[in-house]
Design a protein around this motif. Structure first.
Motif, PDB file in Angstrom:
ATOM      1  N   VAL A 125       0.855  -1.192   0.000  1.00  0.00           N
ATOM      2  CA  VAL A 125       0.000   0.000   0.000  1.00  0.00           C
ATOM      3  C   VAL A 125       0.885   1.233   0.000  1.00  0.00           C
ATOM      4  O   VAL A 125       1.862   1.306   0.752  1.00  0.00           O
ATOM      5  N   GLU A 160      -5.898   2.410  10.069  1.00  0.00           N
ATOM      6  CA  GLU A 160      -6.819   1.723   9.166  1.00  0.00           C
ATOM      7  C   GLU A 160      -7.027   2.614   7.948  1.00  0.00           C
ATOM      8  O   GLU A 160      -7.463   3.757   8.074  1.00  0.00           O
ATOM      9  N   GLY A 162      -8.412   3.226   3.875  1.00  0.00           N
ATOM     10  CA  GLY A 162      -9.336   2.791   2.843  1.00  0.00           C
ATOM     11  C   GLY A 162     -10.599   3.618   2.834  1.00  0.00           C
ATOM     12  O   GLY A 162     -10.922   4.329   3.798  1.00  0.00           O
ATOM     13  N   GLU A 185      -7.367   8.005  -2.211  1.00  0.00           N
ATOM     14  CA  GLU A 185      -7.519   6.571  -2.422  1.00  0.00           C
ATOM     15  C   GLU A 185      -6.142   5.892  -2.410  1.00  0.00           C
ATOM     16  O   GLU A 185      -5.143   6.470  -2.831  1.00  0.00           O
ATOM     17  N   LEU A 186      -6.120   4.660  -1.938  1.00  0.00           N
ATOM     18  CA  LEU A 186      -4.866   3.940  -1.802  1.00  0.00           C
ATOM     19  C   LEU A 186      -4.339   3.468  -3.149  1.00  0.00           C
ATOM     20  O   LEU A 186      -5.108   3.153  -4.053  1.00  0.00           O
ATOM     21  N   THR A 188      -2.597   0.302  -4.244  1.00  0.00           N
ATOM     22  CA  THR A 188      -2.389  -1.009  -3.646  1.00  0.00           C
ATOM     23  C   THR A 188      -1.905  -2.018  -4.675  1.00  0.00           C
ATOM     24  O   THR A 188      -1.977  -1.802  -5.875  1.00  0.00           O
ATOM     25  N   GLU A 191      -4.404  -5.667  -2.380  1.00  0.00           N
ATOM     26  CA  GLU A 191      -5.053  -5.693  -1.073  1.00  0.00           C
ATOM     27  C   GLU A 191      -6.389  -4.964  -1.131  1.00  0.00           C
ATOM     28  O   GLU A 191      -6.522  -3.934  -1.771  1.00  0.00           O
ATOM     29  N   SER A 192      -7.375  -5.485  -0.435  1.00  0.00           N
ATOM     30  CA  SER A 192      -8.690  -4.853  -0.402  1.00  0.00           C
ATOM     31  C   SER A 192      -8.802  -3.938   0.798  1.00  0.00           C
ATOM     32  O   SER A 192      -8.086  -4.087   1.777  1.00  0.00           O
ATOM     33  N   ASP A 193      -9.740  -2.980   0.733  1.00  0.00           N
ATOM     34  CA  ASP A 193      -9.998  -2.073   1.851  1.00  0.00           C
ATOM     35  C   ASP A 193     -10.809  -2.806   2.923  1.00  0.00           C
ATOM     36  O   ASP A 193     -11.615  -3.668   2.616  1.00  0.00           O
ATOM     37  N   PRO A 194     -10.704  -2.418   4.200  1.00  0.00           N
ATOM     38  CA  PRO A 194      -9.673  -1.503   4.683  1.00  0.00           C
ATOM     39  C   PRO A 194      -8.361  -2.248   4.964  1.00  0.00           C
ATOM     40  O   PRO A 194      -8.374  -3.443   5.208  1.00  0.00           O
ATOM     41  N   TYR A 195      -7.270  -1.510   4.936  1.00  0.00           N
ATOM     42  CA  TYR A 195      -5.948  -2.083   5.183  1.00  0.00           C
ATOM     43  C   TYR A 195      -5.508  -1.639   6.576  1.00  0.00           C
ATOM     44  O   TYR A 195      -5.510  -0.448   6.880  1.00  0.00           O
TER      45      TYR A 195
END
Length: 370
Positions: A125, A160, A162, A185-186, A188, A191-195
């Protein structure tokens, strides 16, 4: 290696990297700082194997090379030199000389090749943040994190990421702080939100120190095991706390039917006065919410008592709750506004504190039995 560097340039750089060096080390070289002479300056690095901080200082490099010097001695020497001093640092074999005007110092060195370097996995991320936002998130939550708790995942601050926001959470099991900020916005790698990552307490302390008050952007690069932070010429790499952070939303009470509002500074003063006669071990204060008034009372094993009272914006039945004085004062220190809102249910339930109108922050304090 041979360099010429202004004291006014070197000292701030030493302050950046020197904070990570522990006074007692498992390895002798961890008590040293690494200096690497590059084309147009010198890069400095300090490490304790958990955190690594490096930065760059402009210097006249007359001979390239690398050397490690005792951190505390080097910082103390440079700090003691004249503000307008120009310092020559020269290394040869296992010794280094430091000369400024008529002052001369000879320091022992250790091999630069033995200085540890932290492995940085590929980031999963990436996020750019305003420096002031990150500082605000950490300043408002760090006081609530645990230190040396057997529940190791509490010894730090949860970030946290995302959904266009960044959330910072810290708890030691008796209180909780949560602050939300807007974020881009991340970027990435699957990886899915949230991180989520847990930043260790020492890293939080060092990062708060580095963030200062400047407004430049900060880049965060996160993997499962490490955090990398870029702040201009300064780079911090830290290991993360492994483990699953508790479901913090369950700790935050909802549907609290009673709310009171009180002037922050008047409450702070009253708490500081009554705390003088509180139990030194437990630091408890009985807080009584009554229509139009807030009463505070403390007592100690010597049967000494303190009472104070102040105006309160509250209309409801009388409720008395015991709180840890230090916890309440910590919350007041984190609130920006001049007025504090307190939501509660009864003497047995946790209370939610926040600045009036500050919907992006929540501070939860558990009650005490007094």
């Amino acid at each position: 290696m041979k360099i010429l560097v202004e004291r006014s340039v070197l000292l701030p750089a030493l302050a950046v990297v020197g904070g990570v060096v522990e006074r007692r080390q498992t390895l002798p070289i961890l008590g040293n700082l690494l200096l690497v002479a590059e084309e147009d300056g010198v890069r400095l690095r300090g490490s304790d194997l958990e955190i690594e901080i490096s930065t760059r200082a402009a210097a006249d490099v007359q001979e390239g090379g690398a050397v490690t010097l005792p951190a505390r001695k080097l910082i103390d020497i440079v700090r003691s030199l004249p503000e307008d001093g120009r310092i020559e640092i020269k290394s040869q074999d296992d010794r280094a000389s430091l000369v400024c005007n008529r002052s001369r110092f000879t320091l022992s060195t250790l091999a630069a090749g033995d200085f540890p370097s932290m492995e940085v996995p590929e980031a999963q991320v990436r996020l750019d943040l305003d420096r002031e936002l990150l500082r605000r998130l950490l300043d408002k939550t760090a006081f609530a994190m645990a230190h040396q708790d057997v529940r190791y995942y509490l010894n730090g601050v949860l970030l946290e990421l995302g959904g266009g926001r960044i959330v910072a959470v810290a708890t030691d099991g008796h209180r909780l702080a949560k602050v939300v900020g807007a974020a881009e916005e991340l970027s990435t790698t699957g990886e899915s939100d949230p991180y989520q990552v847990i930043i260790p307490s020492k890293t939080v302390t060092e990062l708060r120190r580095l963030l200062g008050s400047a407004s430049e952007r900060v880049r965060l690069e996160l993997s499962d095991r490490t955090l990398r932070v870029e702040l201009g010429e300064t780079v911090m790499v830290s290991k993360l706390v492994e483990g699953q952070y508790p479901e913090y939303s369950r700790v935050i009470p909802t549907g609290l039917e009673r709310e009171a509002k009180v002037d922050k500074e008047r409450l702070r003063g009253a708490l500081q006065r009554t705390a003088i006669l509180s139990n030194e071990k437990y630091k408890g204060v009985r807080v009584t919410f009554d229509e139009g008034r807030l009463a505070l009372q403390t007592q100690n094993p010597e049967k000494e008592e303190a009472e104070d009272e102040l105006e309160l914006d509250y209309s409801g039945e009388r409720v008395s709750v015991g709180f840890n004085v230090a916890y309440v004062l910590d919350v007041l220190g984190a609130v920006d506004g001049s007025e504090v809102a307190i939501e509660f249910r009864n003497a047995e339930s946790s209370a939610v504190w926040r600045g009036v109108g500050a919907e992006d922050e929540v501070f939860v304090i558990m009650p005490m039995r007094l």
